[in-house]
Design a protein around this motif. Structure first.
Motif, PDB file in Angstrom:
ATOM      1  N   ALA A 186       0.829  -1.199   0.000  1.00  0.00           N
ATOM      2  CA  ALA A 186       0.000   0.000   0.000  1.00  0.00           C
ATOM      3  C   ALA A 186       0.865   1.251   0.000  1.00  0.00           C
ATOM      4  CB  ALA A 186      -0.913   0.001   1.222  1.00  0.00           C
ATOM      5  N   LYS A 187       0.537   2.211  -0.891  1.00  0.00           N
ATOM      6  CA  LYS A 187       1.265   3.473  -0.956  1.00  0.00           C
ATOM      7  C   LYS A 187       0.454   4.539  -0.215  1.00  0.00           C
ATOM      8  CE  LYS A 187       3.619   2.460  -5.298  1.00  0.00           C
ATOM      9  NZ  LYS A 187       3.887   2.889  -6.687  1.00  0.00           N
ATOM     10  N   VAL A 188       1.068   5.193   0.754  1.00  0.00           N
ATOM     11  CA  VAL A 188       0.364   6.173   1.574  1.00  0.00           C
ATOM     12  C   VAL A 188       1.193   7.450   1.640  1.00  0.00           C
ATOM     13  CG1 VAL A 188      -0.813   4.427   2.963  1.00  0.00           C
ATOM     14  CG2 VAL A 188       1.438   5.224   3.648  1.00  0.00           C
ATOM     15  N   VAL A 189       0.524   8.545   2.026  1.00  0.00           N
ATOM     16  CA  VAL A 189       1.225   9.822   2.033  1.00  0.00           C
ATOM     17  C   VAL A 189       1.382  10.418   3.426  1.00  0.00           C
ATOM     18  CG1 VAL A 189       0.571  10.387  -0.327  1.00  0.00           C
ATOM     19  CG2 VAL A 189      -0.944  11.029   1.557  1.00  0.00           C
ATOM     20  N   ASN A 190       0.625   9.939   4.408  1.00  0.00           N
ATOM     21  CA  ASN A 190       0.795  10.446   5.762  1.00  0.00           C
ATOM     22  C   ASN A 190       0.392   9.385   6.772  1.00  0.00           C
ATOM     23  OD1 ASN A 190      -2.049  10.511   6.133  1.00  0.00           O
ATOM     24  ND2 ASN A 190      -2.132  12.497   5.089  1.00  0.00           N
ATOM     25  N   LEU A 191       0.585   9.671   8.042  1.00  0.00           N
ATOM     26  CA  LEU A 191       0.349   8.674   9.079  1.00  0.00           C
ATOM     27  C   LEU A 191      -1.098   8.224   9.131  1.00  0.00           C
ATOM     28  CD1 LEU A 191       1.374   7.009  11.446  1.00  0.00           C
ATOM     29  CD2 LEU A 191       0.999   8.997  12.928  1.00  0.00           C
ATOM     30  N   MET A 192      -2.047   9.158   9.019  1.00  0.00           N
ATOM     31  CA  MET A 192      -3.460   8.781   9.074  1.00  0.00           C
ATOM     32  C   MET A 192      -3.798   7.827   7.942  1.00  0.00           C
ATOM     33  SD  MET A 192      -5.140  10.061  11.652  1.00  0.00           S
ATOM     34  CE  MET A 192      -6.847  10.290  11.194  1.00  0.00           C
ATOM     35  N   ASP A 193      -3.318   8.135   6.706  1.00  0.00           N
ATOM     36  CA  ASP A 193      -3.565   7.235   5.575  1.00  0.00           C
ATOM     37  C   ASP A 193      -2.919   5.879   5.823  1.00  0.00           C
ATOM     38  OD1 ASP A 193      -5.008   9.137   4.258  1.00  0.00           O
ATOM     39  OD2 ASP A 193      -3.338   9.831   3.018  1.00  0.00           O
ATOM     40  N   ALA A 194      -1.699   5.906   6.380  1.00  0.00           N
ATOM     41  CA  ALA A 194      -0.991   4.651   6.640  1.00  0.00           C
ATOM     42  C   ALA A 194      -1.768   3.795   7.626  1.00  0.00           C
ATOM     43  CB  ALA A 194       0.407   4.940   7.174  1.00  0.00           C
ATOM     44  N   LEU A 195      -2.275   4.412   8.677  1.00  0.00           N
ATOM     45  CA  LEU A 195      -3.026   3.661   9.676  1.00  0.00           C
ATOM     46  C   LEU A 195      -4.320   3.116   9.102  1.00  0.00           C
ATOM     47  CD1 LEU A 195      -2.415   6.014  12.739  1.00  0.00           C
ATOM     48  CD2 LEU A 195      -1.515   3.710  12.434  1.00  0.00           C
ATOM     49  N   ARG A 196      -5.018   3.940   8.312  1.00  0.00           N
ATOM     50  CA  ARG A 196      -6.274   3.467   7.701  1.00  0.00           C
ATOM     51  C   ARG A 196      -6.008   2.294   6.765  1.00  0.00           C
ATOM     52  NH1 ARG A 196      -7.312   9.237   7.135  1.00  0.00           N
ATOM     53  NH2 ARG A 196      -8.830   9.896   8.716  1.00  0.00           N
ATOM     54  N   GLU A 197      -4.957   2.419   5.947  1.00  0.00           N
ATOM     55  CA  GLU A 197      -4.628   1.340   5.023  1.00  0.00           C
ATOM     56  C   GLU A 197      -4.210   0.078   5.787  1.00  0.00           C
ATOM     57  OE1 GLU A 197      -4.986   1.164   1.803  1.00  0.00           O
ATOM     58  OE2 GLU A 197      -5.804   3.193   1.722  1.00  0.00           O
ATOM     59  N   SER A 198      -3.497   0.264   6.900  1.00  0.00           N
ATOM     60  CA  SER A 198      -3.079  -0.879   7.697  1.00  0.00           C
ATOM     61  C   SER A 198      -4.279  -1.586   8.319  1.00  0.00           C
ATOM     62  CB  SER A 198      -2.119  -0.431   8.803  1.00  0.00           C
ATOM     63  OG  SER A 198      -0.933   0.089   8.255  1.00  0.00           O
ATOM     64  N   LEU A 199      -5.267  -0.797   8.765  1.00  0.00           N
ATOM     65  CA  LEU A 199      -6.477  -1.395   9.328  1.00  0.00           C
ATOM     66  C   LEU A 199      -7.237  -2.188   8.278  1.00  0.00           C
ATOM     67  CD1 LEU A 199      -7.739   1.499  11.627  1.00  0.00           C
ATOM     68  CD2 LEU A 199      -6.910  -0.733  12.353  1.00  0.00           C
ATOM     69  N   LYS A 200      -7.283  -1.646   7.053  1.00  0.00           N
ATOM     70  CA  LYS A 200      -7.938  -2.393   5.975  1.00  0.00           C
ATOM     71  C   LYS A 200      -7.211  -3.701   5.717  1.00  0.00           C
ATOM     72  CE  LYS A 200      -9.671   1.670   3.477  1.00  0.00           C
ATOM     73  NZ  LYS A 200      -9.557   2.454   2.213  1.00  0.00           N
ATOM     74  N   ALA A 201      -5.868  -3.628   5.690  1.00  0.00           N
ATOM     75  CA  ALA A 201      -5.068  -4.830   5.418  1.00  0.00           C
ATOM     76  C   ALA A 201      -5.227  -5.856   6.527  1.00  0.00           C
ATOM     77  CB  ALA A 201      -3.602  -4.454   5.244  1.00  0.00           C
ATOM     78  N   SER A 202      -5.419  -5.377   7.767  1.00  0.00           N
ATOM     79  CA  SER A 202      -5.527  -6.307   8.889  1.00  0.00           C
ATOM     80  C   SER A 202      -6.831  -7.083   8.866  1.00  0.00           C
ATOM     81  CB  SER A 202      -5.395  -5.557  10.223  1.00  0.00           C
ATOM     82  OG  SER A 202      -6.548  -4.765  10.461  1.00  0.00           O
TER      83      SER A 202
END
Length: 275
Positions: free
Chosen positions: A241-257
């Protein structure tokens, strides 16, 4: 084949003295070792013992403590070996502490502890289960490996374990490294997302699920060299997943989890559990 103890002696708690053997818990055989080779001829490099321009015999070597530049106090290795202090053959439990009270940075090397004889098993089991039921570790000092080590004694499966601890003066103060973030406060929304991610990714620790990719790649390089072929790359899963900030990273990580994850192979024959 009989197991050879690394150290034999007693654990003493008040008036109770328990004879034990301890054994190294680390498997050093899994380390890939190299020799130094002289490249032009393929011969192994040997290190020579010299003093000035003279070759010396190992038996003629003693220890020297430098008191001034080029001036040494000489100590024979046997004199060091023969030093006897109370902790040379007895681990006196000085106190008990909560299991979580010792920071991980202090832990150094683990050793399995077993009763020295069948007649000692009942006392051993009492000491083991008393610590397990109270959630406490025993702390004391033991002369081992050429030093008097600070140690903690704790339950480990059906037995117990001694872990050597670093002394406080061996640990660098963390203040210089953390000063710049001491007063940093996180964004509440980001903190909530991070907590939720931690909650979803929480699992029971199983060391058998993890393996040493570097050692595998090194072994593959050696095997390829022996077999005169190109080494195969060691594949490892990487987040895509390509993200641009911490909030996006966390949201993408939650989706992946939320997606099922592929567990690494678990070699049941080598897995060890400690409690």
């Amino acid at each position: 084949m009989a197991l050879r103890p690394y150290w034999s002696g007693h654990i003493r708690l008040s008036l109770v003295s328990l004879p034990v053997n301890i054994y190294a818990a680390l498997n050093r055989s899994r380390t890939i070792a190299f020799h130094e080779i002289y490249k032009p001829t393929g011969e192994r490099v040997r290190h020579q013992l010299v003093a000035g321009d003279k070759d010396v015999e190992r038996d003629d070597i003693v220890k020297g403590y430098e008191v001034e530049k080029g001036e040494y106090v000489l100590i024979d290795p046997d004199e060091i070996k023969d030093l006897r202090i109370p902790s040379s053959d007895t681990l006196d439990i000085a106190e008990f502490v909560d299991a979580a009270a010792i920071d991980a940075i202090y832990f150094e090397s683990p050793y399995y502890v077993a009763p020295a004889a069948r007649s000692d098993q009942a006392t051993f089991a009492v000491m083991r289960d008393a610590m397990r039921d109270t959630g406490k570790f025993g702390v004391g000092q033991l002369a081992i490996g050429g030093r008097e080590r600070l140690c903690c004694l704790r339950p480990c499966g059906a037995g117990m374990m001694i872990e050597t601890l670093r002394y406080e003066d061996e640990i660098r103060a963390c203040d210089p490294y953390f000063d710049s973030i001491r007063d940093k406060r996180p964004n509440p929304d980001e903190l909530d997302l991070a907590k939720e991610l931690i909650k979803r990714r929480t699992a029971t620790f199983d060391a058998g699920r993890f393996h040493d990719h570097y050692r595998e790649a090194l072994q593959e390089l050696i095997d390829a060299r022996i077999e005169h072929r190109e080494p195969k790359p060691v594949e490892a899963e990487r987040p895509t997943a390509k993200v641009v900030n911490l909030m996006d990273a966390l949201r993408e990580s939650l989706k992946a989890s939320d997606k099922p994850t592929k567990s690494a192979p678990n070699n049941k024959t080598t897995r060890k559990k400690a409690s």
